[in-house]
Motif scaffolding. Structure first.
Motif: not given
Length: 321
Positions: A173-179
Motif C-alpha cells: 500500500l505504501i509503495d502504491n501510494f508513493k508511486k
C-alpha cells in the motif's frame, strides 16, 4: 549596464515561469465567470441521488478515487469500451463494482444545458461530486480546485496494477501510494473514505475465513452473508455506519474488525498504527487530513491548458479525436 541587463532577464524569466505555472494550476474559482451555476447544479443532483440511495455517496467518492489512480484525474474511468478504448470499467477493481455512471451522465447533461455549452469537464464533475457526496453524508466540505480536462484514452492494464487492491499488505500500500506522490498520512486518511459504503464478498472472503488478525465474532458475522463458495457479489458494510461519514472505520481497526486485508493492514504493528489511533479518538484530525489528502490526490497528473478535451459525453471521446 551588462549586470543590470542580466538581472532584468532573470526577473523576466522568473515572472514568465510563475505565470506559466499559475496558468496551469487548478483553481476553486475556475467556473465562477464562465458558468457560475455549474457547482450548485452538481450539488443539487448529488444530494438528490444520495437522498434516494445513501450508498450512492460512497460510489461517487470511489469513482473519483479510482479515476485519479489511473493516468491521473482525467475522467478516464468513465470511458466505455470501443475498438480503440480498453475501458477501465472492465478492470478487476471496477467490473460489476464501480457505480454512479448514470448520476455523472445526468450531471453532465444538466450542467452543459445550464452553461449553454460543454464547458465543465467530466474530470471536474467527478471531483466535485465526490466532495458533495461526502458533505451529503455528514462529512467535511472543502473548496475543490478546478480546471481539469478530460483524457482521450483509458488504460485497463494500468487500472489493474495501479488501483490499490483490497488484498494488499502495508508495504504494498505504501509503495502504491508513493508511486502517485502520496505519503503514509495520505494513505491512512484516504482509506478513511471506507467509512462509507459496502463491499463485495469476493473482496473479503479470504480474510473472514483464513485471516489471523481478525476479531472472531466479526468474522462469524460476516460469514453469514458471505459463503465459502459462491455469492461473490453479496454485500457487507465496510464499517458499522456505511451511510455516515465518521471515524468509526478507525475504531473498528483497533478491534481487528477491518473488512479488507488492506484495511486491517493499517493497524498491524506497522508504521501507520499511530495515525489510526489518532483518527479513532480525534475525528477532527481525521476530517482535516482527509480534506488535505483529497485535494492532493485530486491534483495527480491533471490535464490543463490545451491538453486533453472537454467531453460532450463523459462515456466517449469527442469525435474530432
Amino acid at each position: 549596464m551588462a549586470s543590470r541587463s542580466i538581472f532584468q532577464v532573470h526577473v523576466f524569466l522568473i515572472l514568465a515561469l510563475a505565470t506559466t505555472a499559475f496558468s496551469k494550476a487548478l483553481s476553486p474559482y475556475y467556473y465562477e465567470k464562465v458558468c457560475p451555476k455549474a457547482l450548485p447544479t452538481i450539488k443539487r443532483i448529488v444530494e438528490a441521488a444520495v437522498s434516494k440511495e445513501r450508498r450512492m455517496g460512497a460510489s461517487l467518492l470511489r469513482l473519483h478515487n479510482h479515476d485519479c489512480f489511473v493516468q491521473g484525474c482525467d475522467a478516464s474511468v468513465l470511458l466505455d469500451a470501443t475498438s480503440t478504448i480498453d475501458s477501465e470499467k472492465n478492470a478487476f477493481s471496477n467490473i460489476n463494482s464501480a457505480r454512479g455512471f448514470e448520476v455523472i451522465d445526468k450531471i453532465k447533461k444538466k450542467v452543459d444545458k445550464i452553461c449553454g455549452r460543454p464547458v465543465v469537464s467530466c474530470a471536474d464533475i467527478l471531483a466535485v461530486a465526490a466532495r458533495d457526496s461526502v458533505v451529503a453524508l455528514g462529512g467535511p466540505t472543502w473548496k475543490v480546485p478546478l480546471g481539469r480536462r478530460d483524457s482521450n484514452t483509458a488504460n485497463r492494464t494500468l487500472a489493474n496494477s495501479d488501483i490499490p487492491s483490497p488484498f494488499m499488505d502495508l508495504p504494498a500500500l505504501i509503495d502504491n501510494f508513493k508511486k502517485h506522490g502520496l505519503g503514509e498520512r495520505d494513505l491512512v486518511a484516504l482509506s478513511g473514505g471506507h467509512t462509507l459504503g459496502f463491499a463485495h464478498c469476493r473482496n473479503f472472503r479470504e480474510r473472514i475465513y483464513s485471516g489471523t488478525n481478525i476479531n472472531s465474532d466479526f468474522a462469524k458475522k460476516r460469514r453469514k452473508t458471505c459463503p465459502r463458495k459462491g455469492g461473490d457479489t453479496k454485500l457487507a458494510p465496510i464499517d458499522p455506519t456505511p451511510a455516515r461519514f465518521d471515524n468509526s472505520y478507525f475504531s473498528n481497526l483497533l478491534k481487528e474488525k477491518g473488512l479488507f486485508v488492506s484495511d486491517q493492514a493499517l493497524f498491524s504493528n506497522g508504521s501507520t498504527d499511530g495515525l489510526v489511533k489518532t483518527y479513532s479518538y480525534n475525528p477532527k484530525a481525521f476530517s482535516t487530513d482527509f480534506v488535505k489528502s483529497m485535494i492532493k490526490m485530486g491534483n495527480i497528473k491533471v490535464l490543463t491548458g490545451k491538453r486533453g478535451q472537454i467531453r460532450k459525453n463523459c462515456r466517449k471521446v469527442n469525435s474530432y479525436y
